[in-house]
Motif scaffolding. Structure first.
Motif, PDB file in Angstrom:
ATOM      1  N   TRP A 167       0.864  -1.178   0.000  1.00 55.28           N
ATOM      2  CA  TRP A 167       0.000   0.000   0.000  1.00 55.28           C
ATOM      3  C   TRP A 167       0.905   1.234   0.000  1.00 55.28           C
ATOM      4  N   HIS A 168       0.575   2.216  -0.837  1.00 54.31           N
ATOM      5  CA  HIS A 168       1.357   3.450  -0.924  1.00 54.31           C
ATOM      6  C   HIS A 168       0.529   4.649  -0.491  1.00 54.31           C
ATOM      7  N   ASP A 169       1.191   5.638   0.092  1.00 57.86           N
ATOM      8  CA  ASP A 169       0.541   6.892   0.502  1.00 57.86           C
ATOM      9  C   ASP A 169      -0.693   6.645   1.373  1.00 57.86           C
ATOM     10  N   LEU A 170      -0.476   5.981   2.480  1.00 56.28           N
ATOM     11  CA  LEU A 170      -1.573   5.669   3.401  1.00 56.28           C
ATOM     12  C   LEU A 170      -1.830   6.861   4.318  1.00 56.28           C
ATOM     13  N   ALA A 171      -3.079   7.258   4.438  1.00 55.33           N
ATOM     14  CA  ALA A 171      -3.439   8.358   5.337  1.00 55.33           C
ATOM     15  C   ALA A 171      -3.328   7.888   6.779  1.00 55.33           C
ATOM     16  N   THR A 172      -2.826   8.772   7.652  1.00 54.70           N
ATOM     17  CA  THR A 172      -2.725   8.461   9.076  1.00 54.70           C
ATOM     18  C   THR A 172      -3.270   9.638   9.874  1.00 54.70           C
ATOM     19  N   ASP A 173      -3.317   9.465  11.162  1.00 53.14           N
ATOM     20  CA  ASP A 173      -3.733  10.543  12.063  1.00 53.14           C
ATOM     21  C   ASP A 173      -2.542  11.050  12.863  1.00 53.14           C
ATOM     22  N   ALA A 174      -1.355  10.985  12.240  1.00 56.79           N
ATOM     23  CA  ALA A 174      -0.125  11.328  12.958  1.00 56.79           C
ATOM     24  C   ALA A 174       0.415  12.693  12.546  1.00 56.79           C
ATOM     25  N   ALA A 175      -0.484  13.621  12.221  1.00 54.28           N
ATOM     26  CA  ALA A 175      -0.056  14.931  11.731  1.00 54.28           C
ATOM     27  C   ALA A 175       0.812  15.674  12.739  1.00 54.28           C
ATOM     28  N   GLY A 176       0.624  15.400  14.018  1.00 51.90           N
ATOM     29  CA  GLY A 176       1.399  16.096  15.041  1.00 51.90           C
ATOM     30  C   GLY A 176       2.871  15.723  15.052  1.00 51.90           C
ATOM     31  N   HIS A 177       3.243  14.683  14.304  1.00 51.20           N
ATOM     32  CA  HIS A 177       4.633  14.231  14.286  1.00 51.20           C
ATOM     33  C   HIS A 177       5.328  14.609  12.985  1.00 51.20           C
ATOM     34  N   GLY A 178       4.774  15.527  12.220  1.00 51.39           N
ATOM     35  CA  GLY A 178       5.423  15.973  10.992  1.00 51.39           C
ATOM     36  C   GLY A 178       4.534  15.819   9.791  1.00 51.39           C
ATOM     37  N   LEU A 179       4.762  16.636   8.793  1.00 48.40           N
ATOM     38  CA  LEU A 179       3.997  16.595   7.554  1.00 48.40           C
ATOM     39  C   LEU A 179       4.821  15.909   6.473  1.00 48.40           C
ATOM     40  N   PRO A 180       4.155  15.280   5.509  1.00 45.95           N
ATOM     41  CA  PRO A 180       2.710  15.095   5.398  1.00 45.95           C
ATOM     42  C   PRO A 180       2.211  13.992   6.330  1.00 45.95           C
ATOM     43  N   PRO A 181       0.938  14.034   6.720  1.00 43.68           N
ATOM     44  CA  PRO A 181       0.393  13.035   7.656  1.00 43.68           C
ATOM     45  C   PRO A 181       0.064  11.738   6.930  1.00 43.68           C
ATOM     46  N   LYS A 182       1.101  11.047   6.489  1.00 47.57           N
ATOM     47  CA  LYS A 182       0.879   9.811   5.751  1.00 47.57           C
ATOM     48  C   LYS A 182       2.068   8.890   5.934  1.00 47.57           C
ATOM     49  N   LEU A 183       1.834   7.618   5.666  1.00 45.36           N
ATOM     50  CA  LEU A 183       2.889   6.616   5.635  1.00 45.36           C
ATOM     51  C   LEU A 183       3.181   6.332   4.167  1.00 45.36           C
ATOM     52  N   ASP A 184       4.442   6.403   3.774  1.00 48.64           N
ATOM     53  CA  ASP A 184       4.779   6.254   2.356  1.00 48.64           C
ATOM     54  C   ASP A 184       4.430   4.876   1.818  1.00 48.64           C
ATOM     55  N   HIS A 185       4.820   3.812   2.561  1.00 42.85           N
ATOM     56  CA  HIS A 185       4.606   2.456   2.056  1.00 42.85           C
ATOM     57  C   HIS A 185       4.377   1.497   3.225  1.00 42.85           C
ATOM     58  N   LEU A 186       3.504   0.542   2.997  1.00 38.47           N
ATOM     59  CA  LEU A 186       3.296  -0.561   3.935  1.00 38.47           C
ATOM     60  C   LEU A 186       3.361  -1.842   3.118  1.00 38.47           C
ATOM     61  N   VAL A 187       4.247  -2.751   3.520  1.00 37.23           N
ATOM     62  CA  VAL A 187       4.481  -3.978   2.754  1.00 37.23           C
ATOM     63  C   VAL A 187       4.185  -5.181   3.630  1.00 37.23           C
ATOM     64  N   LEU A 188       3.356  -6.077   3.127  1.00 34.95           N
ATOM     65  CA  LEU A 188       2.990  -7.293   3.849  1.00 34.95           C
ATOM     66  C   LEU A 188       3.351  -8.513   3.022  1.00 34.95           C
ATOM     67  N   GLY A 189       4.022  -9.459   3.655  1.00 31.98           N
ATOM     68  CA  GLY A 189       4.370 -10.699   2.974  1.00 31.98           C
ATOM     69  C   GLY A 189       4.847 -11.733   3.963  1.00 31.98           C
ATOM     70  N   PRO A 190       5.342 -12.849   3.489  1.00 30.05           N
ATOM     71  CA  PRO A 190       5.781 -13.918   4.386  1.00 30.05           C
ATOM     72  C   PRO A 190       6.922 -13.529   5.317  1.00 30.05           C
TER      73      PRO A 190
END
Length: 309
Positions: A167-190
């Motif tokens: 998943w790319h550019d995931l929205a988060t609620d972590a705006a207080g820790h720096g902009l932009p309030p998003k996670l660049d990438h989340l990778v799931l696998g074995p």
């Protein structure tokens, strides 16, 4: 020159103005070469940069060609900084499942900032013109550099194969820790669940006591911000990441992979861009691998809560 909006021009590397005469330029080159030479305690990377700068502007013909091609600044081709057109695939192997638009929010921010900086009502034919980008303030160039870093990471991760979901550019609620309030990438696998931030600060960074340090950071605490972003998504899905990874251009990390302990059970790592895909595919030392059923369950939880920035 490194292919980044934050990289120095050859004139900046040599420490002279772009309109310096040939005598000033040669004197600056010799001075920079002495300071950077490894035999006198200099930095090999800096020594190489000085040599590369001289190759670009050291002779009248090279300098004239360089100045004509980039308006007196070091820059890659425009196509490098503008969004790349899709390329036909030659490899028939299945790619990783991918969702979201890598670098999309960063590019939107860059376009808004560069237009605001140029001035409202001023025509802007090409927002990626090398001369325009190089003349912009560093914070604007940094946003574009991050967009390019995110897109590079996405291309690398896509080769992981069908066993992985990204998943790319995931929205988060972590705006207080720096902009932009998003996670660049989340990778799931074995090999686990990786929360990944792609960055280009235009300078070297390293891990120290579980956090990144470096002059280019200007007070940022990237690992803390990444952990907050990952927590925001993990809390909603009731999952925990197995690794928190910051990926940077190769020249800005001393080692292919550097570890910084753990953060709430997640392994902290700084990884060179060229090493990222293999690091994810192999898994990080000490991280628990996931079984097929567990991967499917975590994927379902994430799919139910993920929103895109």
């Amino acid at each position: 020159m490194p292919d980044s909006p934050l990289s120095d021009s050859p004139y900046e590397v040599l420490g002279v103005a772009a309109d310096a005469d040939a005598t000033e330029l040669r004197a600056a080159y010799r001075r920079a070469l002495r300071v950077a030479h490894p035999d006198t305690g200099g930095d090999p990377a800096r020594f190489h940069a000085v040599q590369r700068a001289w190759a670009l502007v050291g002779t009248p013909s090279a300098r004239a060609a360089f100045d004509r091609g980039s308006g007196g600044v070091a820059a890659p081709t425009r196509a490098t900084w503008a969004p790349a057109a899709p390329r036909p695939r030659r490899d028939s192997r299945p790619l990783a499942r991918s969702h979201g638009h890598p670098g999309g929010l960063s590019r939107e921010r860059y376009l808004g900032l560069i237009r605001e900086w140029v001035g409202r009502g001023v025509p802007l034919a090409d927002p990626y013109d090398p001369a325009l980008v190089r003349s912009a303030p560093r914070d604007i160039r940094h946003v574009l550099a991050d967009a390019l870093a995110e897109e590079s990471t996405a291309r690398s991760l896509s080769t992981l194969g069908i066993a992985y979901t990204i998943w790319h550019d995931l929205a988060t609620d972590a705006a207080g820790h720096g902009l932009p309030p998003k996670l660049d990438h989340l990778v799931l696998g074995p090999t686990g669940l990786f929360a990944i931030q792609s960055e280009d600060w235009g300078g070297p960074v390293a891990l120290k006591r579980g956090e990144l340090v470096g002059e280019a950071l200007a007070g940022e605490r990237p690992i803390r911000a990444l952990a907050a972003r990952a927590k925001a998504i993990g809390k909603a899905a009731k999952v925990r990441p197995t690794a928190l990874v910051v990926v940077v251009p190769d020249q800005y990390a001393a080692e292919p992979i550097e570890f910084g302990g753990t953060n709430r059970g997640a392994i902290v790592a700084l990884v060179r861009s060229s090493r990222l895909a293999s690091a994810v595919r192999e898994g990080l030392p000490g991280s628990a691998h996931l079984g097929g059923t567990e991967v499917m369950e975590v994927r379902s939880r994430l799919q139910a809560v993920v929103r895109f920035a």
